[in-house]
Design a protein around this motif. Structure first.
Motif, PDB file in Angstrom:
ATOM      1  N   VAL A 299      -1.146   6.124   5.857  1.00 47.41           N
ATOM      2  CA  VAL A 299      -1.068   4.690   5.575  1.00 47.41           C
ATOM      3  C   VAL A 299       0.227   4.438   4.807  1.00 47.41           C
ATOM      4  CG1 VAL A 299      -2.215   2.704   4.525  1.00 47.41           C
ATOM      5  CG2 VAL A 299      -3.580   4.585   5.475  1.00 47.41           C
ATOM      6  N   ASP A 300       1.035   3.511   5.283  1.00 43.80           N
ATOM      7  CA  ASP A 300       2.355   3.302   4.671  1.00 43.80           C
ATOM      8  C   ASP A 300       2.266   2.912   3.207  1.00 43.80           C
ATOM      9  OD1 ASP A 300       1.412   0.710   5.099  1.00 43.80           O
ATOM     10  OD2 ASP A 300       3.161   0.038   6.249  1.00 43.80           O
TER      11      ASP A 300
ATOM     12  N   GLU B 218       3.349   4.371  -2.499  1.00 43.90           N
ATOM     13  CA  GLU B 218       2.966   4.629  -3.892  1.00 43.90           C
ATOM     14  C   GLU B 218       3.273   6.071  -4.289  1.00 43.90           C
ATOM     15  OE1 GLU B 218      -1.095   3.394  -3.721  1.00 43.90           O
ATOM     16  OE2 GLU B 218      -0.614   1.280  -4.099  1.00 43.90           O
ATOM     17  N   GLU B 219       3.064   7.015  -3.377  1.00 44.78           N
ATOM     18  CA  GLU B 219       3.372   8.416  -3.673  1.00 44.78           C
ATOM     19  C   GLU B 219       4.876   8.621  -3.883  1.00 44.78           C
ATOM     20  OE1 GLU B 219       1.766  10.317  -0.282  1.00 44.78           O
ATOM     21  OE2 GLU B 219      -0.334  10.091  -0.915  1.00 44.78           O
ATOM     22  N   LEU B 220       5.685   8.039  -3.021  1.00 41.12           N
ATOM     23  CA  LEU B 220       7.136   8.181  -3.146  1.00 41.12           C
ATOM     24  C   LEU B 220       7.649   7.530  -4.427  1.00 41.12           C
ATOM     25  CD1 LEU B 220       8.209   7.495   0.544  1.00 41.12           C
ATOM     26  CD2 LEU B 220       8.635   9.611  -0.728  1.00 41.12           C
ATOM     27  N   VAL B 221       7.092   6.381  -4.780  1.00 41.83           N
ATOM     28  CA  VAL B 221       7.506   5.714  -6.025  1.00 41.83           C
ATOM     29  C   VAL B 221       7.201   6.601  -7.224  1.00 41.83           C
ATOM     30  CG1 VAL B 221       7.004   3.775  -7.565  1.00 41.83           C
ATOM     31  CG2 VAL B 221       7.366   3.366  -5.126  1.00 41.83           C
ATOM     32  N   GLN B 222       6.010   7.188  -7.245  1.00 45.59           N
ATOM     33  CA  GLN B 222       5.647   8.071  -8.346  1.00 45.59           C
ATOM     34  C   GLN B 222       6.581   9.279  -8.406  1.00 45.59           C
ATOM     35  OE1 GLN B 222       3.575   7.385 -10.679  1.00 45.59           O
ATOM     36  NE2 GLN B 222       3.679   9.339 -11.748  1.00 45.59           N
TER      37      GLN B 222
ATOM     38  N   THR C  38      13.729   5.247  -0.297  1.00 43.23           N
ATOM     39  CA  THR C  38      12.912   5.587   0.873  1.00 43.23           C
ATOM     40  C   THR C  38      11.586   4.844   0.831  1.00 43.23           C
ATOM     41  OG1 THR C  38      13.929   7.781   1.023  1.00 43.23           O
ATOM     42  CG2 THR C  38      11.813   7.471   2.127  1.00 43.23           C
ATOM     43  N   ALA C  39      10.987   4.789  -0.351  1.00 41.07           N
ATOM     44  CA  ALA C  39       9.716   4.075  -0.504  1.00 41.07           C
ATOM     45  C   ALA C  39       9.871   2.599  -0.147  1.00 41.07           C
ATOM     46  CB  ALA C  39       9.203   4.220  -1.938  1.00 41.07           C
TER      47      ALA C  39
ATOM     48  N   ARG D  61       6.066  -3.378  -5.395  1.00 43.34           N
ATOM     49  CA  ARG D  61       7.364  -3.337  -4.719  1.00 43.34           C
ATOM     50  C   ARG D  61       8.478  -3.796  -5.648  1.00 43.34           C
ATOM     51  NH1 ARG D  61      11.149  -6.383  -2.104  1.00 43.34           N
ATOM     52  NH2 ARG D  61      10.116  -8.332  -2.688  1.00 43.34           N
ATOM     53  N   LEU D  62       8.247  -4.891  -6.357  1.00 36.22           N
ATOM     54  CA  LEU D  62       9.277  -5.416  -7.250  1.00 36.22           C
ATOM     55  C   LEU D  62       9.541  -4.470  -8.411  1.00 36.22           C
ATOM     56  CD1 LEU D  62       8.249  -9.187  -7.257  1.00 36.22           C
ATOM     57  CD2 LEU D  62      10.256  -8.176  -6.156  1.00 36.22           C
ATOM     58  N   ALA D  63       8.491  -3.833  -8.928  1.00 36.84           N
ATOM     59  CA  ALA D  63       8.682  -2.863 -10.008  1.00 36.84           C
ATOM     60  C   ALA D  63       9.476  -1.660  -9.517  1.00 36.84           C
ATOM     61  CB  ALA D  63       7.323  -2.424 -10.564  1.00 36.84           C
ATOM     62  N   ALA D  64       9.169  -1.187  -8.304  1.00 39.05           N
ATOM     63  CA  ALA D  64       9.905  -0.059  -7.736  1.00 39.05           C
ATOM     64  C   ALA D  64      11.364  -0.439  -7.475  1.00 39.05           C
ATOM     65  CB  ALA D  64       9.241   0.402  -6.445  1.00 39.05           C
ATOM     66  N   LEU D  65      11.579  -1.670  -7.035  1.00 45.01           N
ATOM     67  CA  LEU D  65      12.938  -2.143  -6.795  1.00 45.01           C
ATOM     68  C   LEU D  65      13.740  -2.154  -8.097  1.00 45.01           C
ATOM     69  CD1 LEU D  65      15.101  -3.334  -4.977  1.00 45.01           C
ATOM     70  CD2 LEU D  65      13.982  -5.559  -5.184  1.00 45.01           C
ATOM     71  N   ALA D  66      13.118  -2.628  -9.174  1.00 48.29           N
ATOM     72  CA  ALA D  66      13.800  -2.631 -10.471  1.00 48.29           C
ATOM     73  C   ALA D  66      14.087  -1.211 -10.945  1.00 48.29           C
ATOM     74  CB  ALA D  66      12.955  -3.389 -11.498  1.00 48.29           C
ATOM     75  N   ASP D  67      13.168  -0.288 -10.701  1.00 46.85           N
ATOM     76  CA  ASP D  67      13.404   1.114 -11.060  1.00 46.85           C
ATOM     77  C   ASP D  67      14.572   1.695 -10.268  1.00 46.85           C
ATOM     78  OD1 ASP D  67      11.345   1.155 -12.900  1.00 46.85           O
ATOM     79  OD2 ASP D  67       9.882   1.991 -11.506  1.00 46.85           O
ATOM     80  N   ARG D  68      14.660   1.334  -8.979  1.00 49.85           N
ATOM     81  CA  ARG D  68      15.773   1.817  -8.161  1.00 49.85           C
ATOM     82  C   ARG D  68      17.097   1.269  -8.659  1.00 49.85           C
ATOM     83  NH1 ARG D  68      17.833  -1.490  -4.176  1.00 49.85           N
ATOM     84  NH2 ARG D  68      19.646  -1.275  -5.527  1.00 49.85           N
ATOM     85  N   VAL D  69      17.099   0.001  -9.079  1.00 48.96           N
ATOM     86  CA  VAL D  69      18.318  -0.595  -9.631  1.00 48.96           C
ATOM     87  C   VAL D  69      18.710   0.123 -10.921  1.00 48.96           C
ATOM     88  CG1 VAL D  69      19.285  -2.675 -10.687  1.00 48.96           C
ATOM     89  CG2 VAL D  69      17.987  -2.853  -8.556  1.00 48.96           C
ATOM     90  N   ASP D  70      17.731   0.442 -11.771  1.00 46.59           N
ATOM     91  CA  ASP D  70      18.034   1.197 -12.986  1.00 46.59           C
ATOM     92  C   ASP D  70      18.704   2.526 -12.648  1.00 46.59           C
ATOM     93  OD1 ASP D  70      17.269  -0.529 -14.982  1.00 46.59           O
ATOM     94  OD2 ASP D  70      15.269   0.317 -15.240  1.00 46.59           O
ATOM     95  N   ALA D  71      18.171   3.213 -11.634  1.00 39.51           N
ATOM     96  CA  ALA D  71      18.772   4.483 -11.230  1.00 39.51           C
ATOM     97  C   ALA D  71      20.211   4.274 -10.765  1.00 39.51           C
ATOM     98  CB  ALA D  71      17.935   5.127 -10.125  1.00 39.51           C
TER      99      ALA D  71
END
Length: 272
Positions: free
Chosen positions: A95-96, A101-105, A125-126, A155-165
């Motif tokens: 399930v996508d 969620e696994e990739l974000v973690q 990738t997530a 999704r928005l939280a993961a996007l913000a984390d990616r921007v931080d990276a």
């Protein structure tokens, strides 16, 4: 067999998309998927699909829809019944949303361990798994709407984390356009606003960074009667004084906290 809910509902088997044309069957499948390996109670499924209109015929109608859904999905989809309800058995990663969620973690853990580039790629990738709004076309049901809202927040939280990276990888100049669009789309999300301020400052655009803060403060004070968060105010002060902590050292020192966003039911509950 792969299932997609990060966008319109889709089912793919051996590279071919399986049509699930019945609206009731699509809704039923989405409900089973959103239980993520847990039993979905028969009563909850009946209530979501028909409300109170079916009375005593609910169990019979549910069994009929499940029979038709099994036929549409084929033998590779295992829908199990027990005394409480029904469970759709799918392997990990099928399930996508679960894979997201696994990739974000994994990405967050990599960044925390210092592997910033790898963590950023995992987060990228997530986010690439999204094809559109989660459960598009099915989120008028309260339960599915709740799930779609929760996934969008993730999704928005993961996007913000990616921007931080990306900020830690010195990509501030490349981020300005993306963050400008995000702030325009989500003007109350201070984390994006703070990231845009930092990216502009690091790109040598101090005045523009301060203008982004002023615009955000105007929106909050005039429309909502609120002041910016202490974290965002500290970032403005640091930019005004050209604080050395804002220079690129591999770490974002002035990270804006995730203050609750008005209108978001999940944030509202956390803020109570």
């Amino acid at each position: 067999m792969q299932f997609g809910i990060l966008g319109a509902l889709e089912v793919v088997s051996e590279g071919q998309r399986l049509p699930v044309r019945s609206a009731k069957q699509r809704t039923l499948l989405a409900l089973l998927l959103c239980h993520r390996g847990r039993v979905a109670r028969s009563e909850a499924l009946i209530d979501a699909l028909w409300g109170e209109e079916v009375a005593d015929a609910g169990q019979r109608r549910l069994r009929l829809q499940l029979f038709r859904l099994r036929r549409a999905l084929g033998p590779k989809a295992e829908i199990v019944h027990d005394s409480a309800g029904y469970l759709l058995r799918v392997p990990p990663g099928a399930v996508d949303a679960w894979r997201f969620e696994e990739l974000v973690q994994e990405g967050r853990q990599a960044v925390k361990a210092g592997a910033v580039a790898r963590g950023g790629e995992l987060l990228r990738t997530a986010l690439g798994l999204w094809r559109g709004p989660a459960l598009s076309g099915l989120d008028d049901l309260p339960l599915l709407h709740h799930q779609a809202t929760r996934l969008e927040e993730e999704r928005l939280a993961a996007l913000a984390d990616r921007v931080d990276a990306d900020l830690r990888l010195h990509r501030h100049a490349d981020l300005v356009g993306e963050l400008t669009a995000l702030v325009r789309e989500h003007p109350l999300r201070e984390r994006f606003r703070g990231q845009l301020m930092l990216a502009l400052y690091r790109a040598g655009r101090q005045a523009e960074a301060l203008a982004v803060y002023r615009d955000g403060r105007h929106i909050l004070t005039s429309d909502l009667g609120l002041e910016p968060s202490p974290e965002l105010r500290r970032l403005e002060t640091a930019i005004l004084t050209s604080d050395a902590s804002l220079t690129i050292t591999g770490t974002v020192h002035h990270r804006v906290s995730r203050r609750p966003v008005l209108g978001c039911p999940h944030c509202a509950r956390r803020h109570r």
